[in-house]
Design an enzyme around this catalytic site. Structure first.
Site, mmCIF file in Angstrom:
data_model
loop_
_atom_site.group_PDB
_atom_site.id
_atom_site.type_symbol
_atom_site.label_atom_id
_atom_site.label_comp_id
_atom_site.label_asym_id
_atom_site.label_seq_id
_atom_site.Cartn_x
_atom_site.Cartn_y
_atom_site.Cartn_z
ATOM 1 C CB THR A 29 -0.898 -0.050 1.260
ATOM 2 O OG1 THR A 29 -1.860 -1.085 1.043
ATOM 3 C CG2 THR A 29 -1.587 1.259 1.518
ATOM 4 C CG HIS A 180 -5.288 -8.366 1.228
ATOM 5 N ND1 HIS A 180 -4.696 -9.250 2.102
ATOM 6 C CD2 HIS A 180 -4.772 -7.145 1.536
ATOM 7 C CE1 HIS A 180 -3.868 -8.581 2.904
ATOM 8 N NE2 HIS A 180 -3.899 -7.306 2.572
ATOM 9 C CE1 TYR A 185 -6.398 -3.641 6.364
ATOM 10 C CE2 TYR A 185 -4.698 -5.225 5.770
ATOM 11 C CZ TYR A 185 -5.058 -3.961 6.212
ATOM 12 O OH TYR A 185 -4.096 -3.032 6.501
ATOM 13 N NE ARG A 233 0.800 -11.363 0.565
ATOM 14 C CZ ARG A 233 1.595 -10.519 1.233
ATOM 15 N NH1 ARG A 233 1.096 -9.490 1.874
ATOM 16 N NH2 ARG A 233 2.900 -10.701 1.234
ATOM 17 N N GLY A 306 11.123 -11.521 4.617
ATOM 18 C CA GLY A 306 12.583 -11.551 4.692
ATOM 19 C C GLY A 306 13.262 -12.283 3.554
HETATM 20 C C1 LIG Z 1 4.620 -0.076 2.988
HETATM 21 C C2 LIG Z 1 4.006 -1.454 3.051
HETATM 22 C C3 LIG Z 1 2.717 -1.621 2.597
HETATM 23 C C4 LIG Z 1 2.108 -2.902 2.609
HETATM 24 N N1 LIG Z 1 0.849 -3.059 2.058
HETATM 25 C C5 LIG Z 1 0.347 -4.303 1.884
HETATM 26 C C6 LIG Z 1 -0.829 -4.517 1.094
HETATM 27 O O1 LIG Z 1 -1.435 -3.592 0.525
HETATM 28 N N2 LIG Z 1 -1.283 -5.789 0.969
HETATM 29 C C7 LIG Z 1 -0.633 -6.853 1.559
HETATM 30 O O2 LIG Z 1 -1.079 -7.996 1.412
HETATM 31 N N3 LIG Z 1 0.497 -6.682 2.283
HETATM 32 C C8 LIG Z 1 1.019 -5.435 2.432
HETATM 33 N N4 LIG Z 1 2.218 -5.276 3.079
HETATM 34 C C9 LIG Z 1 2.949 -6.462 3.595
HETATM 35 C C10 LIG Z 1 4.022 -6.899 2.585
HETATM 36 O O3 LIG Z 1 3.433 -7.363 1.366
HETATM 37 C C11 LIG Z 1 4.902 -8.029 3.176
HETATM 38 O O4 LIG Z 1 4.071 -9.091 3.550
HETATM 39 C C12 LIG Z 1 5.738 -7.579 4.372
HETATM 40 O O5 LIG Z 1 6.428 -6.377 4.082
HETATM 41 C C13 LIG Z 1 6.765 -8.662 4.760
HETATM 42 O O6 LIG Z 1 7.610 -8.974 3.648
HETATM 43 P P1 LIG Z 1 9.130 -8.438 3.542
HETATM 44 O O7 LIG Z 1 9.905 -9.050 4.659
HETATM 45 O O8 LIG Z 1 9.616 -8.883 2.200
HETATM 46 O O9 LIG Z 1 9.081 -6.921 3.649
HETATM 47 C C14 LIG Z 1 2.823 -4.006 3.116
HETATM 48 C C15 LIG Z 1 4.127 -3.815 3.606
HETATM 49 C C16 LIG Z 1 4.732 -2.569 3.552
HETATM 50 C C17 LIG Z 1 6.162 -2.417 4.032
#
Ligand SMILES: Cc1cc2nc3c(=O)[nH]c(=O)nc-3n(C[C@H](O)[C@H](O)[C@H](O)COP(=O)(O)O)c2cc1C
Length: 375
Positions: A29, A180, A185, A233, A306
Site C-alpha cells: 500500500t 487479499h 482485513y 493471500r 525476509g
Molecule cells: C509499505 C508497506 C505496505 C504494505 N501493504 C500491503 C498490502 O497492501 N497488501 C498486503 O497484502 N500486504 C502489504 N504489506 C505487507 C508486505 O506485502 C509483506 O508481507 C511484508 O512487508 C513482509 O515482507 P518483507 O519481509 O519482504 O518486507 C505491506 C508492507 C509494507 C512495508
C-alpha cells in the site's frame, strides 16, 4: 556474473502464466492514488520500475472493490469505476511491456478501514472492536471504531464487489488478481476465531470461517476467463496482531488450504505479517506453512517475509518450501533486485524512513536525496 545461477532466477509457471523468474514484488500500500481512487502516472512509474528491474511478477497494493465498505485508506486506489480501470490499464500496459506478469490485489478492509470516502462507519463479520490502533503510515490515528455485523445482503454485495473488480482487472490487461485474505482485513476477520462470532454458515469451525474466502475465489473463477490467474493471500499474523497464530495449527491450515484449492485458486501466497518467514513458517508437526500448502494443494505457493536474504531465499526454494518468493521491503530498497542478484551486485538495505511520515511515493522520493540513495 555469479558462477552458479541463484535458483530464484529460474523461470516458473503459475497455471497458464509464465514467469521469467521466481521473484515477485509483494503487495504494498502506497496511499498515492488520486482522492477518487484513480491510479496516477507516479504509480505507473513506480510499478514499471520493478518490471524493468527484472521481477517476474508484480503484485499491486491492496485495491478496494466497491463503493460501500471496502476502502481502507484515503488515497488507496480502487477498481470500481471506468476511471479506475483506465488508470490501471495504462499501468498494466507499461508493466507487461517491460516483461513482468502483473496481478491486482483485491482488498476489502472490513473493520480495519481507517479512511473511506464513501462512508464513515465500518462493517465486519461481528461487532467486535479491533485490537490495536490505526496505522499512521497509511494516514490513521487512534483506536478503530467498532464495526457493524454484516447481514447476508452485505456479504453478497462484498462478494459481488470482488467479482466485478476482477472482471475489470481482466479487461484492463492484468494477468490475474490476488484476493487479499491476509493481515487482518475482511476475509481474515471471517477466518479468525476472535473476530468472527457468527452463528450462521460463515461462523463456527474453521471450515465455516473459510467459507467467505472460498466463495469469493469461486465466484471470481466463474466469471473470468480460464487463463486468468486467481490467487489468494493468507497469513496468520495481522497488521493489528502480529503474533496471532491459527489455533488449530497444521490441522486448521490443511482445512483452509484444501478449501481454497477446491474453490479454484491458482496459487496460494502466504504472507508473514510480523515480517519474517522463519519466525512464522514452522507449524506443529515440523512442516513449514508454505511447504504444507504445496503438499495439500499441489498449487504454486508464494512465500513471503525476509526473502531479500539471498541465502534464505535459495534454501526456501531448494528445500521445496515454496515456488515463488515475494519481496516487500527488499523490493522497495532494490526495485532492480533480480538484476542485481543476476549480476552479483550489492543490495541496498531497506531504510524505514522512506515510508515516513506516510508510506506515499512522494515521501519516498523526498527521502532519496536525503539518504544519498541511488535506488
Ligand atoms: C509499505 C508497506 C505496505 C504494505 N501493504 C500491503 C498490502 O497492501 N497488501 C498486503 O497484502 N500486504 C502489504 N504489506 C505487507 C508486505 O506485502 C509483506 O508481507 C511484508 O512487508 C513482509 O515482507 P518483507 O519481509 O519482504 O518486507 C505491506 C508492507 C509494507 C512495508
Amino acid at each position: 556474473m555469479n558462477d552458479v545461477q541463484h535458483p530464484a532466477l529460474r523461470p516458473e509457471t503459475i497455471g497458464e502464466l509464465s514467469l521469467a523468474n521466481r521473484l515477485a514484488v509483494s503487495p504494498m500500500t502506497r496511499v498515492s492514488a488520486a482522492s477518487d481512487g484513480t491510479p496516477t502516472e507516479e504509480m505507473a512509474d513506480y510499478y514499471a520500475a520493478f518490471a524493468r528491474g527484472g521481477f517476474g511478477l508484480v503484485v499491486t497494493e491492496g485495491t478496494y472493490t466497491d463503493t460501500r465498505y471496502s476502502q481502507g485508506y484515503f488515497n488507496q486506489p480502487g477498481m470500481v469505476s471506468d476511471g479506475h480501470e483506465a488508470g490501471w490499464r495504462e499501468i498494466a500496459g507499461r508493466v507487461r511491456a517491460a516483461g513482468a506478469a502483473f496481478v491486482l490485489q483485491l482488498m476489502h478492509a472490513g473493520a480495519l478501514s481507517q479512511g473511506n470516502r464513501y462512508r464513515d462507519d465500518t462493517m465486519a463479520p461481528s461487532a467486535v472492536p479491533p485490537r490495536g490502533e490505526k496505522m499512521p503510515e497509511y494516514g490513521g490515528h487512534g483506536p478503530w471504531s467498532t464495526p457493524r455485523s454484516m447481514r447476508q445482503e452485505d456479504i453478497d454485495l462484498a462478494v459481488r464487489g470482488f467479482v466485478d473488480s476482477a472482471v475489470r482487472a481482466e479487461r484492463a490487461g492484468f494477468d490475474g488478481v490476488e484476493v487479499h485474505g491476509a493481515n487482518g482485513y475482511l476475509i481474515d476477520q471471517f477466518l479468525t476465531d476472535y473476530t468472527n462470532t457468527r452463528d450462521d454458515r460463515y461462523g463456527g469451525g474453521v471450515s465455516s470461517r473459510v467459507r467467505l474466502a472460498a466463495e469469493i475465489v469461486s465466484a471470481i473463477r466463474a466469471e473470468v476467463g480460464p487463463r486468468f490467474c486467481v490467487g489468494i493471500r493468507l497469513s496468520q499474523g495481522k497488521v493489528n496482531d502480529h503474533t496471532h497464530r491459527w489455533a488449530g495449527g497444521a490441522r486448521d491450515a490443511e482445512i483452509i488450504f484444501a478449501a481454497l484449492a477446491e474453490a479454484g485458486a491458482s496459487y496460494l501466497h502466504i504472507a508473514s505479517e510480523g515480517r519474517d518467514w522463519v519466525e512464522t513458517a514452522t507449524l506443529d508437526g515440523g512442516m513449514t506453512i508454505t511447504g504444507l500448502a504445496r503438499k495439500v494443494t499441489g498449487l504454486p505457493v508464494l512465500a513471503n517475509g525476509g526473502m531479500h536474504d539471498a541465502d534464505r531465499a535459495a534454501t526456501v526454494l531448494a528445500d521445496g518450501h515454496a515456488d515463488v518468493l515475494a519481496l516487500g521491503r527488499g523490493a522497495l530498497a532494490n526495485p532492480d533486485f533480480p538484476r542485481r542478484l543476476a549480476l552479483g551486485l550489492p543490495m541496498a538495505d531497506f531504510d524505514h524512513r522512506m515510508l515516513q511520515p506516510m508510506a506515499t511515493l512522494n515521501n519516498a522520493r523526498l527521502w532519496r536525496p536525503a539518504a544519498g540513495a541511488t535506488a
